[in-house]
Design a protein around this motif. Structure first.
Motif, short mmCIF file in Angstrom:
data_model
loop_
_atom_site.label_atom_id
_atom_site.label_comp_id
_atom_site.label_asym_id
_atom_site.label_seq_id
_atom_site.Cartn_x
_atom_site.Cartn_y
_atom_site.Cartn_z
N ARG A 7 0.83 -1.20 0.00
CA ARG A 7 0.00 0.00 0.00
C ARG A 7 0.87 1.25 0.00
NH1 ARG A 7 -4.96 1.38 4.23
NH2 ARG A 7 -5.86 3.08 3.00
N VAL A 8 0.58 2.15 -0.93
CA VAL A 8 1.29 3.42 -1.01
C VAL A 8 0.26 4.54 -0.93
CG1 VAL A 8 3.22 2.47 -2.34
CG2 VAL A 8 1.23 3.36 -3.55
N ASP A 9 0.76 5.75 -0.70
CA ASP A 9 -0.16 6.87 -0.46
C ASP A 9 -0.49 7.67 -1.71
OD1 ASP A 9 -0.50 6.43 2.28
OD2 ASP A 9 1.39 7.43 2.74
N GLY A 10 0.50 7.94 -2.56
CA GLY A 10 0.30 8.85 -3.67
C GLY A 10 0.42 8.17 -5.02
N LEU A 11 -0.12 8.82 -6.05
CA LEU A 11 -0.02 8.28 -7.40
C LEU A 11 1.42 8.27 -7.90
CD1 LEU A 11 -3.15 9.97 -9.01
CD2 LEU A 11 -2.95 7.66 -8.09
N ASP A 12 2.23 9.22 -7.42
CA ASP A 12 3.64 9.20 -7.80
C ASP A 12 4.34 7.98 -7.20
OD1 ASP A 12 3.21 10.29 -5.26
OD2 ASP A 12 5.06 11.45 -5.30
N GLU A 13 4.01 7.62 -5.97
CA GLU A 13 4.56 6.42 -5.36
C GLU A 13 4.04 5.17 -6.08
OE1 GLU A 13 3.42 6.60 -1.28
OE2 GLU A 13 5.06 7.93 -0.72
N LEU A 14 2.78 5.19 -6.49
CA LEU A 14 2.21 4.06 -7.20
C LEU A 14 2.98 3.78 -8.49
CD1 LEU A 14 -0.14 1.97 -7.41
CD2 LEU A 14 -1.40 3.71 -8.70
N GLN A 15 3.24 4.83 -9.26
CA GLN A 15 3.91 4.61 -10.53
C GLN A 15 5.37 4.19 -10.34
OE1 GLN A 15 3.43 8.32 -12.62
NE2 GLN A 15 5.07 9.35 -11.51
N ASP A 16 6.07 4.83 -9.42
CA ASP A 16 7.48 4.49 -9.23
C ASP A 16 7.66 3.11 -8.63
OD1 ASP A 16 8.32 6.84 -10.32
OD2 ASP A 16 8.90 7.80 -8.45
N THR A 17 6.83 2.76 -7.65
CA THR A 17 6.96 1.46 -6.99
C THR A 17 6.55 0.34 -7.94
OG1 THR A 17 6.52 2.48 -4.84
CG2 THR A 17 6.27 0.09 -5.00
N ALA A 18 5.46 0.51 -8.66
CA ALA A 18 5.03 -0.52 -9.60
C ALA A 18 6.05 -0.72 -10.71
CB ALA A 18 3.67 -0.16 -10.19
N ALA A 19 6.63 0.38 -11.19
CA ALA A 19 7.63 0.27 -12.26
C ALA A 19 8.85 -0.52 -11.79
CB ALA A 19 8.04 1.67 -12.73
N LEU A 20 9.33 -0.22 -10.59
CA LEU A 20 10.50 -0.94 -10.08
C LEU A 20 10.18 -2.42 -9.87
CD1 LEU A 20 13.37 -0.99 -8.96
CD2 LEU A 20 12.43 -0.41 -6.72
N LEU A 21 9.03 -2.72 -9.25
CA LEU A 21 8.69 -4.10 -8.96
C LEU A 21 8.43 -4.91 -10.23
CD1 LEU A 21 6.49 -3.51 -5.83
CD2 LEU A 21 8.49 -4.97 -5.91
N ALA A 22 7.91 -4.25 -11.26
CA ALA A 22 7.63 -4.96 -12.50
C ALA A 22 8.90 -5.43 -13.18
CB ALA A 22 6.83 -4.07 -13.45
N ARG A 23 9.98 -4.64 -13.08
CA ARG A 23 11.13 -4.90 -13.94
C ARG A 23 12.40 -5.32 -13.21
NH1 ARG A 23 11.95 -0.64 -18.49
NH2 ARG A 23 12.84 0.60 -16.80
N ALA A 24 12.49 -5.12 -11.91
CA ALA A 24 13.74 -5.40 -11.20
C ALA A 24 13.92 -6.90 -10.97
CB ALA A 24 13.78 -4.67 -9.87
N ARG A 25 15.17 -7.33 -11.02
CA ARG A 25 15.49 -8.72 -10.76
C ARG A 25 15.33 -9.03 -9.27
NH1 ARG A 25 20.87 -9.99 -14.27
NH2 ARG A 25 20.25 -8.95 -16.20
N GLU A 26 15.26 -10.31 -8.98
CA GLU A 26 15.20 -10.74 -7.59
C GLU A 26 16.49 -10.34 -6.88
OE1 GLU A 26 14.47 -14.92 -5.18
OE2 GLU A 26 13.97 -14.73 -7.31
N PRO A 27 16.40 -9.73 -5.69
CA PRO A 27 17.61 -9.24 -5.02
C PRO A 27 18.54 -10.37 -4.60
CG PRO A 27 15.72 -9.05 -3.57
CD PRO A 27 15.18 -9.46 -4.90
N LYS A 28 19.85 -10.08 -4.66
CA LYS A 28 20.86 -11.02 -4.21
C LYS A 28 21.14 -10.86 -2.71
CE LYS A 28 21.56 -12.74 -8.27
NZ LYS A 28 21.17 -14.14 -8.57
N ALA A 29 20.83 -9.69 -2.17
CA ALA A 29 21.04 -9.41 -0.75
C ALA A 29 20.14 -8.25 -0.37
CB ALA A 29 22.50 -9.09 -0.47
N ASP A 30 19.92 -8.07 0.93
CA ASP A 30 19.07 -6.97 1.42
C ASP A 30 19.85 -5.68 1.65
OD1 ASP A 30 16.76 -8.37 1.32
OD2 ASP A 30 16.55 -8.67 3.47
N GLY A 31 21.18 -5.75 1.59
CA GLY A 31 21.98 -4.59 1.91
C GLY A 31 21.90 -3.49 0.86
N VAL A 32 21.77 -2.25 1.33
CA VAL A 32 21.70 -1.08 0.46
C VAL A 32 22.94 -0.22 0.70
CG1 VAL A 32 20.42 1.04 -0.07
CG2 VAL A 32 19.18 -1.07 0.48
N VAL A 33 23.62 0.16 -0.37
CA VAL A 33 24.75 1.08 -0.27
C VAL A 33 24.37 2.39 -0.95
CG1 VAL A 33 27.05 1.58 -1.16
CG2 VAL A 33 26.61 -0.57 -0.02
#
Length: 744
Positions: free
Chosen positions: A321-347
């Motif tokens: 669940r996201v709050d805004g339409l801008d979050e909806l488009q950015d989150t859906a776009a990333l989830l649609a196309r990103a590969r499965e993560p190799k690790a949870d760490g963020v740099v």
């Protein structure tokens, strides 16, 4: 594209994986889901355990279409719609038939006076009429599969409109066709770009305009495959389209704008199907400030308004669940196309220490994991970055290395660290040529890695070559315009893959036959009445939930004898079917240690009851349980989802802190434990200020038994409130000290 890498695949689903960039795990989820479907399975309360997936292929790709009310008269609204439908039919390869009682042709196409007069059976009828009801009855005779009703003036207008919609829904149910609308629009017939690759976003909206930001993602290179504008949902609803889209191999994510859910159970079954298949569902659901229309008599009912339940149900089944339409488009776009993560760490990698520190603070506060890079990795980075700069995480390169050969080496070295799954580079403003070189290095690195690279382009202009051409031209780099949207999307991305990796459908394990406890409980139910505390505790006993040693008495002498059997000290409480919260009326006495105190307490309790005109079934003489953590566990009925289970801090804290977690049955032990970790006061269960850890296992067992009760009693139980449930030290169990139950 941001597709998944492939391992060794079986021939059964290799084509599905290669067609849309799925990971093998996702394809396995989908295959297993289909293998385990049981079309008629129901739970113990008779509710379905699997979603019915409507065959919408002929809706989105019909072979023949009838446009009822077609027009080519200039200035008429139906003319523009007809023109757009003709163009759409040509794109999807459908034969279009205008239907109008007084026209011989429309835009040069032969026009029939009715659908029955058409030369062939049609798959889809588009109704450009003010009242679709008579046409629906006609379509039933011609075996049309689908219809779309644009007309407004139904449930959105008030009681009269709601009655009209009910008549329309009934007619559709008799007809055998499936209806989209009423009060919908042309979004389903938009032109989608066919030159974009990779997994696509499927869009569902109840308000067509709210889907425009997602639709325009196509201009940034993000593929869109379907748009379902559900309107008033007289028949086809959001859940139907989620279930259908979750089975389409080209769909990488489902984006939803939801104003109201038609049926909570259908929505959860659809979300379950998406979770089984590993397809992320991202939703804007309006109504966060909505409160429950009914303030329940129990503590539990006061803890949760309608939106709290919606929010909990979405989390339970993996809907993001996201709050805004801008979050909806950015989150859906990333989830649609990103590969499965190799690790949870963020740099976090930046050319400015201030930018890196700022973003890292926000990311850490949002729950992202920012691991410190190893000393060996830091020494490696210091080959190219001055020693005085921090490279532990965030990594600050100082600026100059991005302008030459060192820039790419730094990026590759960070990505090579096994603890790193995501590299995020905030570029707060353009500074050519360095920003151009940095953007190109990030794009090139993304092509060579299976890890996610995100860029935040902070310029408010957005016309720069590095942004428009380099970054947006890459299907492997996820580009954002704000820190917040990047953090929201990355958190959702990592969370989704953690969720689906361990997801087990609760519907597969839901009880299908009543337990012996149910038969005992049914005998205790009193339709339309509130049970006394004594009767409510008998209900708990029926389900194996521990209550204190106690006896119900009707005389002072019997109370003294009961105290001797129960064991001093004791608690005495009035018990009656109309008593809710007894403490406020002075109908509870605690810490009684002698026969004289028992007799005095009995007289006082019965005198107060007479004065307050409260009927009693007796006085409870109860074992006194002092040491433990007070919790509240209960059941309430939600208008959308039916019975819900709530757990929170009990005693007086329930009134002050409103610290609670909610789940919709069925759910398993993992969700019961997750409820406890969601509580702000969770530390109390772990032991604070020298207190021993509480028996969490016993608490979880109570939650699961209450869930079973909620499932089996269903609508028979309006509310249940155990407050307090005393959770004793580890290994000693949990005891329901008080209980309130209201039957329907």
């Amino acid at each position: 594209m941001l597709g998944s890498t492939h391992g060794t695949l079986t021939t059964d689903f290799r084509a599905r994986v290669e067609a849309c960039g799925e990971s093998p795990r996702t394809a396995v989820h989908s295959t297993a889901a289909k293998a385990t479907e049981d079309a008629v399975a129901v739970d113990v309360s008779g509710r379905p355990l699997h979603s019915d997936v409507p065959d919408l292929d002929r809706f989105f790709r019909p072979e023949s279409v009838a446009v009822v009310g077609a027009s080519d008269a200039e200035g008429r609204p139906n003319t523009g719609i007809t023109r757009q439908l003709i163009a759409w039919a040509q794109r999807v390869g459908a034969r279009l038939h205008p239907v109008h009682p007084t026209r011989e042709s429309v835009f040069g196409l032969p026009c029939a006076p009715s659908v029955a007069a058409l030369p062939e059976q049609v798959d889809l009828a588009v109704l450009l009429v003010a009242d679709p009801l008579p046409v629906i009855e006609e379509l039933a005779e011609t075996k049309v599969k689908f219809a779309v009703a644009f007309a407004s003036g139904f449930a959105e207008t008030g009681d009269a409109g709601a009655a009209a919609q009910a008549r329309l829904t009934a007619a559709v149910g008799r007809s055998g066709l499936r209806l989209l609308g009423p009060n919908t629009n042309l979004n389903a017939f938009e032109e989608f770009r066919d030159d974009l690759d990779g997994p696509a976003i499927a869009l569902i909206t109840q308000s067509g305009h709210q889907g425009r930001p997602v639709y325009t993602l196509q201009e940034l290179g993000i593929r869109l495959s379907h748009w379902a504008p559900t309107g008033n949902e007289a028949d086809l609803e959001t859940a139907d389209f989620i279930s259908y889209f979750a089975e389409q191999p080209e769909v990488g994510a489902i984006a939803c704008y939801v104003e109201g859910l038609k049926d909570g159970r259908s929505f959860l079954l659809a979300a379950d199907r998406a979770a089984r298949n590993g397809v992320p569902v991202v939703a804007v659901k309006v109504g966060r400030t909505e409160t429950g229309a009914r303030m329940a008599a129990s503590h539990t009912g006061k803890l949760t308004g309608a939106d709290t339940v919606v929010d909990a149900a979405m989390r339970q089944f993996g809907v993001i669940r996201v709050d805004g339409l801008d979050e909806l488009q950015d989150t859906a776009a990333l989830l649609a196309r990103a590969r499965e993560p190799k690790a949870d760490g963020v740099v976090v990698y930046s050319i400015s220490g201030g930018t890196g520190a700022h973003f890292s603070d926000l990311a850490s506060e949002a729950g992202l994991t920012l691991p410190a890079l190893s000393r060996a990795k830091q020494d490696e980075l210091h080959q190219w970055i001055p020693e005085y700069l921090n490279v532990a995480n965030p990594v600050d390169n100082g600026g100059h290395p991005v302008g030459d050969w060192r820039g790419r080496k730094i990026i590759d070295a960070i990505l090579a660290d096994p603890s790193v799954g995501v590299l995020i580079c905030p570029i707060t403003g353009p500074f050519p040529p360095m920003s151009d070189k940095l953007a190109q290095d990030l794009v090139d690195a993304a092509e060579a890695t299976d890890k996610l690279i995100c860029v935040i382009w902070g310029s408010p202009v957005g016309t720069e070559e590095a942004y428009r051409t380099t970054l947006l031209g890459s299907s492997r780099v996820a580009t954002f315009r704000t820190f917040g949207n990047c953090i929201t999307a990355v958190r959702a991305y990592l969370g989704h893959h953690r969720f689906t990796a361990s997801y087990r459908s609760p519907f597969d394990e839901a009880p299908r036959t009543p337990s012996p406890s149910y038969r005992k409980a049914q005998a205790l139910m009193r339709p339309g009445q509130q049970l006394s505390e004594h009767a409510a505790k008998q209900l708990l006993r029926a389900y194996g939930i521990r209550v204190p040693r106690e006896q119900l008495v009707t005389s002072a002498a019997a109370a003294v004898r009961a105290a001797g059997l129960v064991g001093y000290p004791v608690v005495m409480k009035a018990s009656g079917p109309q008593l809710g919260h007894k403490t406020e009326l002075g109908l509870v006495k605690i810490g009684l240690t002698s026969a004289s105190q028992i007799r005095d307490a009995y007289r006082e309790l019965t005198d107060i009851a007479r004065y307050e005109n409260v009927p009693l079934d007796g006085i409870l003489v109860c074992q006194m349980v002092e040491r433990g953590v007070e919790m509240v566990v209960g059941v309430t009925q939600d208008d959308l989802f039916g019975p819900t289970v709530t757990v929170g801090l009990g005693g007086v804290l329930v009134e002050v802190l409103h610290d609670a977690a909610v789940r919709v049955p069925p759910f398993g032990e993992d969700q019961a434990r997750r409820m406890l970790t969601e509580l702000r006061g969770h530390a109390l269960l772990e032991g604070v200020r020298g207190a021993p850890p509480a028996d969490v296992d016993a608490l979880v067992e109570v939650i699961l038994r209450i869930q079973r009760m909620a499932l089996e009693l269903g609508d028979e139980l309006s509310e249940l409130d155990i407050n307090p449930l005393m959770v004793l030290p580890r290994g000693q169990g949990a005891v329901a000290l008080d209980a309130l139950a209201i039957c329907r």
